[in-house]
Design a protein around this motif. Sequence first.
Motif, PDB file in Angstrom:
ATOM      1  N   PRO A 230      -5.211   0.809   0.713  1.00  0.00           N
ATOM      2  CA  PRO A 230      -3.823   0.807   1.193  1.00  0.00           C
ATOM      3  C   PRO A 230      -3.604   1.891   2.246  1.00  0.00           C
ATOM      4  O   PRO A 230      -4.207   2.960   2.189  1.00  0.00           O
TER       5      PRO A 230
ATOM      6  N   ALA B 168       3.432   2.186   1.464  1.00  0.00           N
ATOM      7  CA  ALA B 168       3.886   2.524   0.109  1.00  0.00           C
ATOM      8  C   ALA B 168       5.098   1.705  -0.316  1.00  0.00           C
ATOM      9  O   ALA B 168       5.138   1.176  -1.432  1.00  0.00           O
TER      10      ALA B 168
ATOM     11  N   ILE C 156       4.126  -1.977  -0.947  1.00  0.00           N
ATOM     12  CA  ILE C 156       3.340  -2.137  -2.180  1.00  0.00           C
ATOM     13  C   ILE C 156       4.233  -1.924  -3.397  1.00  0.00           C
ATOM     14  O   ILE C 156       4.109  -2.637  -4.400  1.00  0.00           O
ATOM     15  N   ALA C 157       5.143  -0.959  -3.333  1.00  0.00           N
ATOM     16  CA  ALA C 157       6.084  -0.753  -4.441  1.00  0.00           C
ATOM     17  C   ALA C 157       6.904  -2.019  -4.677  1.00  0.00           C
ATOM     18  O   ALA C 157       7.095  -2.441  -5.830  1.00  0.00           O
TER      19      ALA C 157
ATOM     20  N   HIS D 106       4.716  -4.556  -6.248  1.00  0.00           N
ATOM     21  CA  HIS D 106       4.504  -4.178  -7.641  1.00  0.00           C
ATOM     22  C   HIS D 106       5.651  -4.704  -8.512  1.00  0.00           C
ATOM     23  O   HIS D 106       5.419  -5.333  -9.551  1.00  0.00           O
TER      24      HIS D 106
ATOM     25  N   ARG E 221       8.171   3.412  -8.709  1.00  0.00           N
ATOM     26  CA  ARG E 221       7.016   2.765  -8.067  1.00  0.00           C
ATOM     27  C   ARG E 221       6.807   3.305  -6.656  1.00  0.00           C
ATOM     28  O   ARG E 221       5.682   3.488  -6.220  1.00  0.00           O
TER      29      ARG E 221
ATOM     30  N   GLN F 121       5.127   6.572  -6.961  1.00  0.00           N
ATOM     31  CA  GLN F 121       3.737   6.338  -7.349  1.00  0.00           C
ATOM     32  C   GLN F 121       2.902   5.918  -6.144  1.00  0.00           C
ATOM     33  O   GLN F 121       1.837   6.475  -5.891  1.00  0.00           O
ATOM     34  N   TRP F 122       3.381   4.938  -5.384  1.00  0.00           N
ATOM     35  CA  TRP F 122       2.603   4.410  -4.267  1.00  0.00           C
ATOM     36  C   TRP F 122       2.568   5.363  -3.082  1.00  0.00           C
ATOM     37  O   TRP F 122       1.571   5.395  -2.348  1.00  0.00           O
TER      38      TRP F 122
ATOM     39  N   CYS G 201      -1.065   6.240  -1.725  1.00  0.00           N
ATOM     40  CA  CYS G 201      -1.388   5.935  -0.320  1.00  0.00           C
ATOM     41  C   CYS G 201      -1.635   7.185   0.519  1.00  0.00           C
ATOM     42  O   CYS G 201      -2.456   7.167   1.431  1.00  0.00           O
TER      43      CYS G 201
ATOM     44  N   PHE H  10      -2.847  -6.045  -5.675  1.00  0.00           N
ATOM     45  CA  PHE H  10      -3.367  -4.686  -5.652  1.00  0.00           C
ATOM     46  C   PHE H  10      -4.053  -4.385  -6.975  1.00  0.00           C
ATOM     47  O   PHE H  10      -3.808  -5.064  -7.986  1.00  0.00           O
TER      48      PHE H  10
END
Length: 162
Positions: free
Chosen positions: A9, A14, A17-18, A21, A46, A49-50, A54, A75
């Motif tokens: 990633p 981020a 992807i969040a 997710h 999230r 987290q991402w 990343c 992912f």
Amino acid sequence: MTGFLIRIPRPNEAAAIADLHLRTWAEVYAGRFPPSAWGEEARVDRLTQWESICAKPTPDFHAVVAESEGELIGFAGAGRNTDRPPPHGRQLRFIYLLAHLQGSGAGQALLDEVLGDDPASLWVLEDNLRARSFYIRNGFAHDGMRQPTGYADSGDEIRMVR
């Protein structure tokens, strides 16, 4: 889908992807977890987290994304086992793929990229039979360990190892 690419990633992904997710969680866990599991507070968690994953890759955690035709579709991430005591050194922390692409081979490619054939463990929702079948095909078996999901009336997670 004409194909997919598995890659690391990028820092600027981020937020995307969040959102992916949360979308995959809503697809997998609707009716099992409360909608708050993919609501605004969950999005903030999230995203944090991402952003960390990343921006700050670490040697003991490996995350990848699957992309198809310029769109993020899934992912996975694996790292040092956090169970005490750990059954193996590695642990699959997460793997999610958009529901309409399950069975396309992208999920297998994600798993292969983050774990290969290494011994590992993972936690999976006990009643998620599709995911459990996927893990069984990849050599995992329930080792008897279980834990609550953290959501009321959502059942337990079981640990699988290989």
